[in-house]
Design an enzyme around this catalytic site. Structure first.
Site, PDB file in Angstrom:
ATOM      1  N   GLY A 358       0.789  -1.238  -0.004  1.00 14.46           N
ATOM      2  CA  GLY A 358       0.120   0.179  -0.016  1.00 14.46           C
ATOM      3  C   GLY A 358       0.769   1.183  -0.078  1.00 14.46           C
ATOM      4  N   PRO A 359       0.399   2.253  -0.278  1.00 14.21           N
ATOM      5  CG  PRO A 359      -1.487   3.967  -0.479  1.00 14.21           C
ATOM      6  CD  PRO A 359      -1.024   2.514  -0.626  1.00 14.21           C
ATOM      7  N   PRO A 360       2.427   4.919   1.257  1.00 15.55           N
ATOM      8  CG  PRO A 360       4.292   6.070   0.642  1.00 15.55           C
ATOM      9  CD  PRO A 360       3.243   5.781   0.016  1.00 15.55           C
ATOM     10  N   GLY A 361       2.222   5.617   4.630  1.00 13.92           N
ATOM     11  CA  GLY A 361       1.219   6.114   5.697  1.00 13.92           C
ATOM     12  C   GLY A 361       0.111   5.592   5.866  1.00 13.92           C
ATOM     13  CB  VAL A 362      -2.116   3.233   4.440  1.00 13.79           C
ATOM     14  CG1 VAL A 362      -2.296   4.054   3.072  1.00 13.79           C
ATOM     15  CG2 VAL A 362      -1.159   2.097   3.792  1.00 13.79           C
ATOM     16  N   GLY A 363      -0.458   2.685   7.345  1.00 12.93           N
ATOM     17  CA  GLY A 363      -0.223   1.676   8.593  1.00 12.93           C
ATOM     18  C   GLY A 363       0.147   0.383   8.321  1.00 12.93           C
ATOM     19  CE  LYS A 364       3.437   0.055   3.282  1.00 11.84           C
ATOM     20  NZ  LYS A 364       3.223   1.347   3.176  1.00 11.84           N
ATOM     21  CB  SER A 681      -8.850   5.029 -16.392  1.00 12.24           C
ATOM     22  OG  SER A 681      -7.869   6.259 -15.679  1.00 12.24           O
ATOM     23  CE  LYS A 724      -9.300   6.011 -11.804  1.00 12.78           C
ATOM     24  NZ  LYS A 724      -9.392   5.242 -13.187  1.00 12.78           N
TER      25      LYS A 724
END
Length: 807
Positions: A358-364, A681, A724
């Site tokens: 996941g992207p940075p900062g999401v709590g991994k 897209s 989105k």
């Protein structure tokens, strides 16, 4: 020729520059020259009478050489032999004839010519009694020096004793015995024989005293070494005597043996360590090998071969801990609880390797800590960012200087148990170089069939890693080798929704920052609309790191006001944010205030979440050129060409002139041109913008769309639908057109987005155009029957998971 040299006042001779050596009359000299000037001078001398002038430099010179760089006295010599080497150097054998003083120096084309004044000072009776006395003194001091120089050959000593001329004796000693070049040059510059010998005697005495000092220092060093050897010998005697009496023994060796036998190690490991301990007992204490073996035994004995923590298999308690630490993340929590349930039914379950992407900062990383706490396992983190050497994973051979075990073994030692939760952080940031590929070393670590007997290069013993729970984290799987991905179960952590960020800030971030800054809720209050304002106008991210920083900034300013003596509650509302955080930094893109031709609301996915991205199209008279601006990537440019081709193929149906591509230039632009954009897209939005610009029909401003297109007019599935739709809600959109194939993603959408939006799945571009254009398609076009729009009740039936997400 020698008679001529002795009688001549001046001579002009080619100059050979000597470096580090000094030539004397009547003494052959063999030297090597590599500079082009000296080689050319030797060649010029060979063409005439082979006489040259040998002169030394005072010190090495970089660049052009002049007279002041040379000593004033040199030697006239005759070349006996010249040999050129393959590398360009020249080996020269000369015999000195007479001393000479440099008068002047001239530069020819490729060498120097020296005008010299020869002087031959002779004494008919060899100096008489004074000369004999000087010779005796010189032989005496030379004999003293000989005692300190065993390397002097008897032939050289005998040759010196046979010389009867004071001047020749001085030259012989200076050429063969004196060491320093400046001493040799000092002797060469004395023309009178007796004065020359007087100059040599103190130089010999000085060299003798220097040798005596060196011998004394050498003797002290040998005595020190002998004393150490004696102490070692005596200590060994004491140890043997104590062993015979049964009163002593090597305490350290015995201690290691006791620790090895008391550790309860497997037979193979215990046998190996006892053997290494026996080797250490036979090595001298303090030696390099003894230090290596001691360090090896310490590392092996610190490893948790048998220590193990007991798992907490209470699903209710584990779920309570996971929910207390993190809001949302339902799929991650569900997967952990499933693992615990199976572990409870089958305690032998192993080989569970998860990868949180996941992207940075999401709590991994914090999720991994919560999992360890929920399972009651030791937690240890291994940072892989920037690791480029295989030895970082597997360790170094213990024989290397500074060797140490790899990061996996070091993590187990740190944890103190053989079943910890090991977090492999930033697994996508590993690199490779000439020392090896660390990702290849991880293949064994993360393979359930191989890590039962993992061998670290330092430990050189099999260690069972199958009881460890490995959790890897990565921002993206791009660049991670496929064999490594195949060994892990991928769990994606998506961007936090606005409502999730609000709950996280209220339940976790704000209380945490209050405690850190010494505040309480009675002194500082942060309203809901203020948190929403921070989320909307001050941060643009997938996680909550910047949100926490902004909350910390508010707490700091409030703490300053409290420390200054302000009384009462400090309440921060949305309208107060500029006074605490400055002007609003990141206003969201909003839909337009009216329907406009050629402008479509597109939806984009970014690392920070979703974004409302407008697509603008403009046509004007020209030659059919297509201009694409906005820092577009190759895939997006291909979508633009597909859009133009589709409109050309269906121009008649759309009410567009069939030769528009010949008479009109088309310009497609995506605002925020400094931000690179790519992806397929935006295809449907490009077609809609072009049709609107070519037909003059405005696009409905409250509609946004996403979807890839093909040449036949199909609308294909896209990714990032959750992000989105969140961007559509934030931008004021009311209706979102999505590909029909993306209906499977509807249960994963944010409940707030599903409630606020009218979601319409479309299969064909005709459906998109009929809904997006303000007046619909021209009457000549057969109106398609669009798929029914989905409301919240209908979305609930798409998947049984809907209730879990509050849909």
């Amino acid at each position: 020729m020698s008679e001529y040299i002795e009688k001549a006042d001046k001579l002009a001779l080619p100059l050979i520059i000597l470096g580090g050596v000094t030539a004397f009359p009547a003494i052959p000299i063999n030297f090597e020259i590599s500079d082009e000037l000296s080689i050319a001078a030797a060649d010029a001398a060979n063409l005439t009478d082979s006489f040259v002038f040998l002169l030394s430099l005072k010190e090495p010179v970089d660049g052009e050489i002049s007279e002041e760089h040379f000593y004033r006295v040199g030697t006239v010599a005759k070349i006996k032999q010249c040999v050129k080497a393959p590398d360009g150097t020249m080996r020269v054998l000369c015999e000195g004839y007479a001393r000479a003083s440099l008068s002047c120096l001239r530069r020819f084309a490729d060498y120097y010519s020296a005008t010299v004044i020869c002087k031959t000072v002779t004494s008919p009776d060899e100096g008489g009694l004074r000369g004999e006395a000087l010779l005796r003194e010189a032989r005496r001091v030379l004999a003293d020096m000989t005692e300190l120089l065993p390397n002097l050959t008897p032939d050289m000593i005998r040759a010196a004793s046979d010389i009867r001329s004071p001047g020749a004796f001085a030259d012989f000693v200076a050429a063969n015995i004196l060491v320093r070049p400046e001493d040799k040059q000092a002797v060469l510059e004395v023309f009178e024989p007796l004065a020359r010998l007087e100059r040599v005697i103190p130089l010999i005495q000085e060299e003798t005293e220097l040798l005596r000092c060196e011998m004394a220092i050498h003797k002290q060093v040998r005595e020190h070494l002998a004393r150490n050897q004696k102490e070692f010998y005596l200590r060994e005697q004491i140890r043997v005597i104590e062993d015979e009496l049964g009163e002593g023994g090597d305490n350290e060796i015995d201690e290691y043996e006791q620790r090895i036998r008391a550790a309860g190690l497997p037979e193979e490991i215990e046998k190996k360590l006892l053997k290494e301990n026996e080797r250490m007992s036979k090595t001298p204490f303090g030696s390099a090998e003894s230090s290596v073996l001691r360090n090896y035994l310490d590392v092996c004995l610190e490893l948790p071969w048998n220590q193990k923590s007991k798992d907490r298999l209470d699903l209710v308690a584990a779920e309570r801990i996971l929910n207390a630490d993190h809001d949302g993340l339902f799929k991650v929590k569900e997967r952990i609880l499933e693992f615990l349930a199976v572990k409870k039914l089958n305690p032998e379950l192993r080989n569970q390797i998860l990868c949180l992407v996941g992207p940075p900062g999401v709590g991994k990383t914090s999720v991994a800590q919560s999992i360890a706490r929920a399972m009651n396992r030791k937690y240890v983190r291994v940072s892989l960012g920037g690791v480029r050497d295989e030895a970082d994973i597997r360790g170094h051979r213990k024989t290397y200087l500074g060797a140490m075990p790899g990061r996996i073994i070091a993590a187990l030692t740190q944890a103190g148990v053989n079943n910890p939760l090991i977090l492999l952080d930033e697994i996508d940031k590993m690199t490779r170089n000439a020392q090896g590929d660390p990702s290849s070393a991880l293949l064994e670590v993360l393979d359930g069939e191989q890590n039962k007997s993992f061998r670290d290069h330092f430990v050189e013993l099999p260690f069972d890693l199958s009881d460890c729970l490995f959790i890897a984290t990565a921002n993206t799987l791009e660049g991670v080798p496929k064999p490594l991905i195949d060994r892990m179960e991928i769990i994606e952590l998506h961007t936090y929704t606005r409502s999730e960020k609000l709950r996280i800030a209220e339940r976790y971030l704000f209380p945490k920052q209050l405690k850190r800054h010494g505040l309480t809720r009675r002194r500082l209050r942060l309203t809901v609309d203020a948190i929403e304002g921070i989320i909307d106008d001050y941060t643009r991210e997938a996680g909550v790191r910047n949100l926490e920083r902004e909350i910390a900034s508010i707490c700091r300013k409030a703490a300053r006001r409290v420390a200054a003596g302000e009384k009462g509650l400090i309440s921060v509302k949305n309208e107060d944010l500029p006074s605490f955080l400055g002007p609003r930094k990141m206003p969201r893109e909003q839909i337009g205030k009216e329907d406009v031709c050629g402008v479509v609301n597109g939806l984009a996915y970014t690392e920070a979440g979703g974004d409302l991205l407008k697509v603008e199209a403009l046509t004007f008279p020209g030659e059919g050129k297509i201009e694409l601006t906005g820092s577009l990537g190759d895939v997006m440019k291909e979508s633009a060409r597909i859009a133009v081709s589709y409109i050309r193929a269906h121009a008649a149906e759309l009410g567009i002139s069939s030769d528009f591509y010949k008479k009109l230039d088309i310009h497609i632009h995506f605002p925020e041109g400094a931000v690179p954009k790519d992806g397929p897209s935006a295809g449907a939005a490009m077609v809609t913008a072009l049709v609107s610009a070519l037909t003059g029909i405005p696009v409905r401003r409250h509609i946004a769309m996403t979807g890839e297109i093909n040449l036949t007019g199909g609308v294909l599935a896209i990714g990032g639908l959750k992000e989105k739709t969140m961007a559509a809600v934030a931008g004021g959109v009311k209706t979102v057109l999505i590909p029909a194939d993306n209906q499977k993603d509807l249960p994963d959408l944010d409940p707030d987005a599903v409630t606020a939006l009218r979601i319409v799945p479309c299969k064909r571009l005709g459906e998109v155009l009929s809904l997006a254009l303000a007046s619909g398609l021209p009457r000549t076009v057969k109106q398609p029957e669009p798929l029914p729009e989905l409301h919240i009740q209908e979305i609930r039936t798409v998947s049984h998971q809907g209730e879990r997400y509050g849909l």
